[in-house]
Design a protein around this motif. Structure first.
Motif, PDB file in Angstrom:
ATOM      1  N   PHE A  89      19.254  20.677  27.202  1.00  0.00           N
ATOM      2  CA  PHE A  89      18.886  19.286  27.338  1.00  0.00           C
ATOM      3  C   PHE A  89      18.068  18.884  25.870  1.00  0.00           C
ATOM      4  CE2 PHE A  89      15.909  15.713  28.450  1.00  0.00           C
ATOM      5  CZ  PHE A  89      16.737  14.590  28.454  1.00  0.00           C
ATOM      6  N   GLU A 136      22.217  10.961  39.342  1.00  0.00           N
ATOM      7  CA  GLU A 136      22.300  11.663  40.581  1.00  0.00           C
ATOM      8  C   GLU A 136      22.064  13.133  40.681  1.00  0.00           C
ATOM      9  OE1 GLU A 136      25.832  13.428  43.556  1.00  0.00           O
ATOM     10  OE2 GLU A 136      26.448  11.829  42.052  1.00  0.00           O
ATOM     11  N   ARG A 137      21.153  13.521  41.529  1.00  0.00           N
ATOM     12  CA  ARG A 137      20.577  14.895  41.474  1.00  0.00           C
ATOM     13  C   ARG A 137      21.881  15.796  42.051  1.00  0.00           C
ATOM     14  NH1 ARG A 137      15.954  17.469  41.161  1.00  0.00           N
ATOM     15  NH2 ARG A 137      15.041  15.580  41.562  1.00  0.00           N
ATOM     16  N   ILE A 153      23.748  17.093  29.899  1.00  0.00           N
ATOM     17  CA  ILE A 153      23.504  17.936  30.754  1.00  0.00           C
ATOM     18  C   ILE A 153      24.008  17.677  32.113  1.00  0.00           C
ATOM     19  CG2 ILE A 153      20.969  16.482  31.327  1.00  0.00           C
ATOM     20  CD1 ILE A 153      21.462  20.302  30.969  1.00  0.00           C
ATOM     21  N   GLY A 174      13.563  16.747  36.610  1.00  0.00           N
ATOM     22  CA  GLY A 174      14.184  17.730  37.526  1.00  0.00           C
ATOM     23  C   GLY A 174      13.222  18.481  38.659  1.00  0.00           C
ATOM     24  N   LEU A 222      17.503  11.373  40.070  1.00  0.00           N
ATOM     25  CA  LEU A 222      16.558  12.059  39.132  1.00  0.00           C
ATOM     26  C   LEU A 222      16.333  11.049  38.042  1.00  0.00           C
ATOM     27  CD1 LEU A 222      17.833  15.784  38.421  1.00  0.00           C
ATOM     28  CD2 LEU A 222      16.710  14.283  36.727  1.00  0.00           C
ATOM     29  N   VAL A 224      25.873  20.409  34.342  1.00  0.00           N
ATOM     30  CA  VAL A 224      25.379  21.238  35.808  1.00  0.00           C
ATOM     31  C   VAL A 224      26.415  20.641  36.608  1.00  0.00           C
ATOM     32  CG1 VAL A 224      23.676  20.830  37.698  1.00  0.00           C
ATOM     33  CG2 VAL A 224      22.770  20.513  35.383  1.00  0.00           C
TER      34      VAL A 224
END
Ligand SMILES: Nc1ncnc2c1ncn2[C@@H]1O[C@H](COP(=O)(O)OP(=O)(O)OP(=O)(O)O)[C@@H](O)[C@H]1O
Ligand SMILES: Cc1ncc(CO)c(N)n1
Length: 265
Positions: free
Chosen positions: A216, A202-203, A241, A179, A186, A245
């Motif tokens: 997580f 993908e971030r 996670i 992160g 990521l 997000v």
């Protein structure tokens, strides 16, 4: 016949804002149909803007909570989060040995996103000495791995070297989270003592990442409680996670929490 009931215990700090700590852990356990139990180490006054105050609990109060759960409800897996002081670390290590817990996920919580310390500086050596050898799984982010290994982590090769060091310090499975690295991709990395495994995603461009680390690690703990392997557990935790997000709740005016019900709405 009734379905089997799996149980997980979290030993961590309370986040009054509900996005991290004990609250994130219990919400995550519940989302995976794992019965959640808790031993609170410290109470924080906290919201999406930051940590306003920290109140560690007396050692005796922590010990009694752990004993009450352990003697009657035998957790299938245990997670540790905010441990705050060397006295709490020593107590948790002693209890882990006493109750012979083996499926234990140690999240080396050190600072909150806004910079507030959740582990005292003087407790770092105790953490390394007592918690690393007990950890079935350790889930450091990059700055935490730097502190625990005394090395700078800049390249992907540095991350691998740090994971090896942590394994040598006694951790069974090192899960180095990506992160805090740069880039639109990521990567979370697992080292099992022999090989490296990567989970890429993908971030997501967002400020709403409060509690990602706790959530997580709690998802991994829930899967271990159900008897899954570490590889299966990370597969599921990573999907969880990512969704949490992606579908963040946009509440509060600072760094908002993730959405613990995103995956199974
Ligand atoms: N912007 C993002 N997009 C997608 N996944 C993310 C994002 N930020 C973090 N994650 C995922 O969340 C998990 C936690 O990662 P991170 O490195 O942020 O932990 P952390 O810093 O310990 O979190 P915390 O601030 O709660 O302590 C990892 O699986 C990581 O891949
Ligand atoms: C109580 C608590 N534990 C862990 C974290 C790390 O996200 C936090 N912000 N608060």
């Amino acid at each position: 016949m009734r379905d089997m009931v799996y149980k997980a215990l979290t030993i961590a700090g309370s986040d009054s804002g509900g996005g991290a700590g004990i609250q994130a852990d219990l919400k995550t356990f519940h989302q995976f149909r794992v019965f959640g139990m808790s031993a609170i180490t410290a109470v924080t006054a906290q919201n999406t803007l930051g940590v306003q105050a920290v109140y560690p609990l007396p050692l005796e109060a922590i010990e009694k909570q752990i004993d009450s759960v352990a003697v009657d409800l035998s957790p299938d897996a245990v997670k540790t989060g905010m441990l705050f002081s060397h006295e709490i670390i020593e107590l948790v290590a002693q209890k882990t040995a006493q109750y012979r817990w083996t499926r234990i996920v140690v999240d080396p919580v050190m600072v909150a996103k806004g910079g507030a310390p959740l582990l005292k500086q003087e407790a770092i050596e105790a953490f390394k000495r007592h918690m690393l050898p007990l950890a079935y799984v350790l889930t450091p982010n990059i700055p935490e791995a730097e502190v625990l290994t005394n090395m700078r982590i800049e390249t992907f090769e540095d991350r691998k070297e740090a994971a090896k060091k942590l394994h040598h310090l006694g951790v069974r499975y090192v899960v180095m989270k990506g992160g805090h690295a740069e880039g639109s991709e990521l990567v979370d990395l697992l080292y099992d003592g022999e090989r490296f495994y990567e989970w890429k995603s993908e971030r997501i461009e967002t400020k709403h990442t409060h509690g990602t680390g706790c959530t997580f690690a709690a998802a991994i703990t829930a899967q271990l409680a159900k008897g899954k392997t570490i590889y299966e557990a990370i597969d599921i935790a990573k999907r969880f996670i990512q969704a949490a997000v992606e579908q963040a709740l946009h509440i509060g005016s600072g760094h908002g929490p993730t959405n613990h019900w995103a995956l199974y709405e």
